[in-house]
Motif scaffolding. Structure first.
Motif, mmCIF file in Angstrom:
data_model
loop_
_atom_site.group_PDB
_atom_site.id
_atom_site.type_symbol
_atom_site.label_atom_id
_atom_site.label_comp_id
_atom_site.label_asym_id
_atom_site.label_seq_id
_atom_site.Cartn_x
_atom_site.Cartn_y
_atom_site.Cartn_z
ATOM 1 N N SER A 77 10.177 4.383 2.252
ATOM 2 C CA SER A 77 11.246 4.086 1.209
ATOM 3 C C SER A 77 11.063 2.928 0.288
ATOM 4 O O SER A 77 11.673 3.055 -0.613
ATOM 5 N N ILE A 78 10.134 2.096 0.618
ATOM 6 C CA ILE A 78 9.572 1.350 -0.618
ATOM 7 C C ILE A 78 8.337 0.752 -0.317
ATOM 8 O O ILE A 78 7.562 0.639 0.904
ATOM 9 N N GLY A 79 7.726 0.401 -1.327
ATOM 10 C CA GLY A 79 6.176 -0.206 -1.378
ATOM 11 C C GLY A 79 5.018 0.822 -0.941
ATOM 12 O O GLY A 79 5.550 2.084 -0.695
ATOM 13 N N TRP A 80 3.772 0.308 -0.908
ATOM 14 C CA TRP A 80 2.871 1.096 -0.561
ATOM 15 C C TRP A 80 2.603 1.018 0.826
ATOM 16 O O TRP A 80 2.431 1.876 1.510
ATOM 17 N N MET A 81 3.010 -0.204 1.428
ATOM 18 C CA MET A 81 3.224 -0.167 2.996
ATOM 19 C C MET A 81 4.466 -1.125 3.018
ATOM 20 O O MET A 81 4.920 -1.936 1.906
ATOM 21 N N HIS A 82 5.516 -1.287 4.187
ATOM 22 C CA HIS A 82 6.303 -2.215 4.088
ATOM 23 C C HIS A 82 6.366 -2.539 5.649
ATOM 24 O O HIS A 82 6.005 -1.729 6.543
ATOM 25 N N SER A 83 7.078 -3.983 5.902
ATOM 26 C CA SER A 83 6.970 -4.424 7.224
ATOM 27 C C SER A 83 8.376 -3.865 7.860
ATOM 28 O O SER A 83 9.132 -3.101 7.195
ATOM 29 N N PHE B 82 8.086 -2.440 -8.490
ATOM 30 C CA PHE B 82 7.022 -2.778 -9.459
ATOM 31 C C PHE B 82 5.354 -2.702 -8.925
ATOM 32 O O PHE B 82 4.599 -2.189 -9.509
ATOM 33 N N ASP B 83 5.534 -3.360 -7.672
ATOM 34 C CA ASP B 83 4.109 -3.097 -7.180
ATOM 35 C C ASP B 83 3.754 -1.741 -6.794
ATOM 36 O O ASP B 83 2.363 -1.178 -6.954
ATOM 37 N N LYS B 84 4.566 -0.772 -6.151
ATOM 38 C CA LYS B 84 4.119 0.541 -6.026
ATOM 39 C C LYS B 84 3.801 1.285 -7.199
ATOM 40 O O LYS B 84 2.841 2.035 -7.245
ATOM 41 N N GLU B 85 4.427 0.934 -8.222
ATOM 42 C CA GLU B 85 4.180 1.576 -9.655
ATOM 43 C C GLU B 85 2.841 1.194 -10.267
ATOM 44 O O GLU B 85 2.081 1.944 -10.784
ATOM 45 N N LYS B 86 2.509 -0.188 -10.049
ATOM 46 C CA LYS B 86 1.277 -0.625 -10.341
ATOM 47 C C LYS B 86 0.067 -0.031 -9.740
ATOM 48 O O LYS B 86 -0.953 0.070 -10.296
ATOM 49 N N HIS B 87 0.379 0.288 -8.384
ATOM 50 C CA HIS B 87 -0.894 0.759 -7.532
ATOM 51 C C HIS B 87 -0.947 2.166 -7.985
ATOM 52 O O HIS B 87 -2.262 2.529 -8.252
ATOM 53 N N ALA C 14 -6.086 -2.406 -3.881
ATOM 54 C CA ALA C 14 -4.855 -1.979 -4.082
ATOM 55 C C ALA C 14 -4.221 -1.694 -2.354
ATOM 56 O O ALA C 14 -3.122 -1.564 -2.657
ATOM 57 N N ASP C 15 -4.945 -1.887 -1.482
ATOM 58 C CA ASP C 15 -4.178 -1.606 -0.243
ATOM 59 C C ASP C 15 -3.077 -2.705 -0.122
ATOM 60 O O ASP C 15 -2.260 -2.570 0.593
ATOM 61 N N GLU C 16 -3.128 -3.809 -0.495
ATOM 62 C CA GLU C 16 -2.068 -4.832 -0.432
ATOM 63 C C GLU C 16 -1.136 -4.854 -1.555
ATOM 64 O O GLU C 16 -1.291 -4.964 -2.482
ATOM 65 N N LYS C 17 0.080 -4.525 -0.774
ATOM 66 C CA LYS C 17 1.382 -4.210 -1.414
ATOM 67 C C LYS C 17 2.573 -4.777 -1.147
ATOM 68 O O LYS C 17 2.607 -5.044 0.180
ATOM 69 N N GLN C 18 3.615 -4.955 -1.626
ATOM 70 C CA GLN C 18 4.669 -5.659 -1.283
ATOM 71 C C GLN C 18 5.112 -5.139 -0.136
ATOM 72 O O GLN C 18 5.416 -4.062 0.001
#
Length: 693
Positions: free
Chosen positions: A397-403, A553-558, A680-684
């Protein structure tokens, strides 16, 4: 002399002809024996060359029967009308997919042809009639999305999303376990069961004092009915049966331009009766969800739930699964596997663990246990109430990963979640980052620090689990960043790694124990809880929306980073320039977001929290840290100076750095750049602290 005629006499009977060998009983006995031997050899040769397709009775059109693969387990006396096979349904008038469906490339029967079903109690598969679909089901079957044929959903098309929302909600609300059929995209994701596969009756005993999802080692084939049975005394415990681990609802993911799976593929039902039925048109791992609460904890140690109609799934339980069990269980026919321990459960496509050796499986889950233990220790948590979970998905649903529960990542990261060698040598900043979110506390997380204090756990795990030196593992040189931050705090106030660098020197000097003890002390202080309450009141939903924008934005930057690398490799200058221009636009928009988030917070409450944090950490280390943090525009009030006056002020060597224009200190002060390990593995992530006990 004339020959006299022969005198007639008694005519003799000619001797009987002796019988030939073909009329002998011995001939027929030998011939029959040879035929039997030849038939046996032919049958054996055929069995060696291919796995026979499952036998199917000639059934009524609605309920074809699937015969279990092992002949010794077939119950011949059963004359009940058989149910349909657990294979994808072919409708009389199938809807046309939006894009051509790609061929399934699942590994063939080389695995489950050797699998020995654990349960000895078998049942027949039950699936609905594909010729009797409701309008709600037909509409949902026309909504197609899969990893190899994604559905385009423009973020600005609110009308389309509203239409999809209606289709999805009506689909799941109308599902009947007796009439459920597989969705056309179920074989694409989560995937098909490797047939032939036995449908079994499995009984699981679960600890009632451990909350949330409990893995059962069973899997529901797409569209097939699953029955849950429990004792009458357990119907009021609030248990929930769940099919599916991919729990993200994609309809609400407004920044996703394309979907690589159906928006909702999990289904659940309350176990509030002795017998409850459930089906999922996509299939999925089967769980029993146990709520927390004193009522359950005090009732007894375990509950027993019987699951009817599932197939067995690959499952490794740390400390319980034996080598012999794993050699067989990893070949189970379900498409998704689970690696289970008390502190972590990892769900991945079965192909990633089919050939995982037992010793490596043990080491993997031991490493994950140690990782979660490390995070629990740093956060100063007590007894854990449930395991963390990591689930790889075709779309999140959000981010490259999410908690959250579970932590979600894309399928690209699935293989890394079960690669113990990589975890122990290179580490995985992304997984550690999301675990940090799950351990984060608002007592020591300030406005703009959501993506900062969670990375304290990333740093600690990189050091503790992966053997990196403090500050290594992501590529940034925190010592250099701390110097830059001290020279111009305002210019770097929106940079998560510049903000993280503020903690670098105190941790390096005084160790992680002092920071852990500070977190423990803060959890009991009423003054910081009061200040935290004021911040939360002002942030509210508006603050969360601002954070979501940042995560998008972090996903788009990735994605843009990938495009730039591709453009460089393929020498497409126009694509590179366009991607870099968009990156510059995002940087400006991010700055506005950070300002908006800061404006939402009540500044004096946030400053008060920082004040209490610095005082507490100073007392833990026995030095006054106020002057050090003042370099970064943290509060250092007269009250702080008075209360910390008995402690000796502390400052790192050659810090603060020389200001621009001043004489530079001789030699390198902060060391060289560290090699990037996670990039790039680190995403919000999704600042979710729900795993705290």
């Amino acid at each position: 002399m004339a020959i006299q005629p022969r005198r007639p006499g008694r005519r003799s009977t000619p001797p009987p002809e002796s019988p030939g060998f073909t009329s002998s009983p011995l001939y027929w006995f030998l011939l029959l024996s040879l035929l039997v031997v030849a038939g046996f050899l032919l049958h054996s040769r055929l069995n060696e060359s291919a796995v026979p397709a499952p036998l199917v009775d000639t059934p009524p059109p609605e309920t074809p029967k699937v015969i279990p693969k092992e002949e010794t387990k077939v119950i011949v006396a059963d004359q009940t009308p058989p149910p349909p096979p657990p294979t994808p349904v072919v409708m009389n008038d199938p809807p046309k997919p939006m894009k051509p469906a790609a061929e399934v490339k699942e590994e063939a029967l080389k695995y489950n042809r050797f699998y020995k079903t654990v349960s000895t109690r078998l049942v027949k598969a039950h699936v609905g009639d594909p010729a009797r679909l409701t309008q709600e089901v037909k509409a949902a079957h026309e909504l197609r999305a899969s990893p190899d044929s994604p559905l385009a959903v423009p973020s600005g098309d609110s009308g389309l999303r509203a239409k999809i929302r209606k289709i999805v909600d009506e689909y799941w609300a109308s599902l009947d376990p007796d009439r459920c059929v597989p969705h056309p995209d179920a074989d694409k994701f989560p995937g098909p069961v490797l047939e032939p596969a036995d449908r079994v009756i499995t009984a699981v005993n679960l600890p009632i004092n451990r909350s949330r999802w409990h893995s059962t080692g069973t899997y529901a084939a797409p569209g097939e009915r699953i029955t849950f049975r429990l004792s009458s005394g357990d119907a009021d415990l609030g248990l929930v049966a769940r099919i599916g681990c991919h729990s993200d609802d994609i309809v609400g993911a407004t920044k996703r331009e394309s979907w690589h799976r159906f928006p909702v593929i999990c289904h659940s039902v309350a176990l509030n009766k002795r017998t409850v039925e459930l089906a999922n048109p996509f299939g999925g791992p089967i769980y029993i969800d146990i709520p927390g609460g004193e009522k359950n904890v005090k009732s007894r140690d375990q509950i027993r739930v019987e699951i009817v109609g599932a197939v067995e799934a690959p499952i490794f339980i740390h400390g319980k699964t034996t080598r012999a069990e794993w050699e067989n269980r990893r070949l189970a026919p379900a498409p998704w596997a689970e690696m289970v321990s008390d502190h972590m459960v990892v769900s991945v496509p079965s192909k990633y663990i089919r050939e995982l050796p037992f010793a490596e499986a043990q080491e993997l889950m031991t490493t994950w246990m140690e990782t979660v233990d490390a995070c629990d220790w740093l956060a100063a948590w007590g007894t854990r109430r449930s395991a963390e979970r990591v689930v790889s998905d075709a779309e999140i649903s959000i981010g490259w990963m999410h908690s959250g529960y579970p932590i979600k990542c894309y399928l690209d990261s699935a293989k890394d979640s079960v690669n113990v060698r990589k975890l122990k040598t290179e580490g995985n900043w992304g997984f550690y980052h999301e675990l940090g979110h799950n351990h984060q506390s608002s007592l020591w997380t300030y406005s703009g620090y959501t993506e900062v204090t969670n990375n304290l756990f990333s740093l600690y795990c990189m050091e503790k689990i992966s053997g990196k030196k403090l500050g290594e593992g992501h590529g940034e040189d925190l010592a250099v960043m701390a110097a830059e931050m001290a020279l111009d705090p305002k210019a770097h106030a929106a940079s998560p790694f510049h903000l993280l660098s503020q903690y670098y020197f105190p941790v390096k000097q005084f160790g992680w124990q002092s920071l852990r003890d500070t977190f423990e002390t803060l959890s009991d202080r009423r003054d910081i809880r009061k200040a935290d309450g004021l911040v939360k009141k002002n942030l509210g939903l508006a603050g969360r929306e601002v954070e979501k924008q940042q995560e998008a934005f972090d996903k788009e930057k990735h994605d843009l980073e990938r495009k730039i690398k591709t453009a460089l490799r393929e020498k497409k200058d126009a694509d590179k320039v366009a991607a870099e221009a968009r990156m510059a636009e995002i940087a400006k928009e991010e700055k506005k977001i950070k300002e908006a988030l800061g404006a939402l917070s009540k500044s004096d409450s946030d400053e008060r929290k920082k004040d209490i944090f610095v005082r507490t950490w100073s007392k833990e280390v026995g030095h006054n840290l106020g002057p050090y943090f003042a370099n970064f525009s943290w509060p250092y009030t007269d009250s702080m100076k008075t209360s910390l006056g008995i402690l000796k002020p502390w400052m790192p060597a050659n810090f603060p750095p020389a200001k621009p224009g001043a004489k530079k200190s001789p030699g390198p002060l902060f060391g060289s750049k560290n090699e990037a390990m996670a990039g790039a593995d680190e995403k919000q992530g999704d600042n979710n602290t729900g795993n705290a006990q």
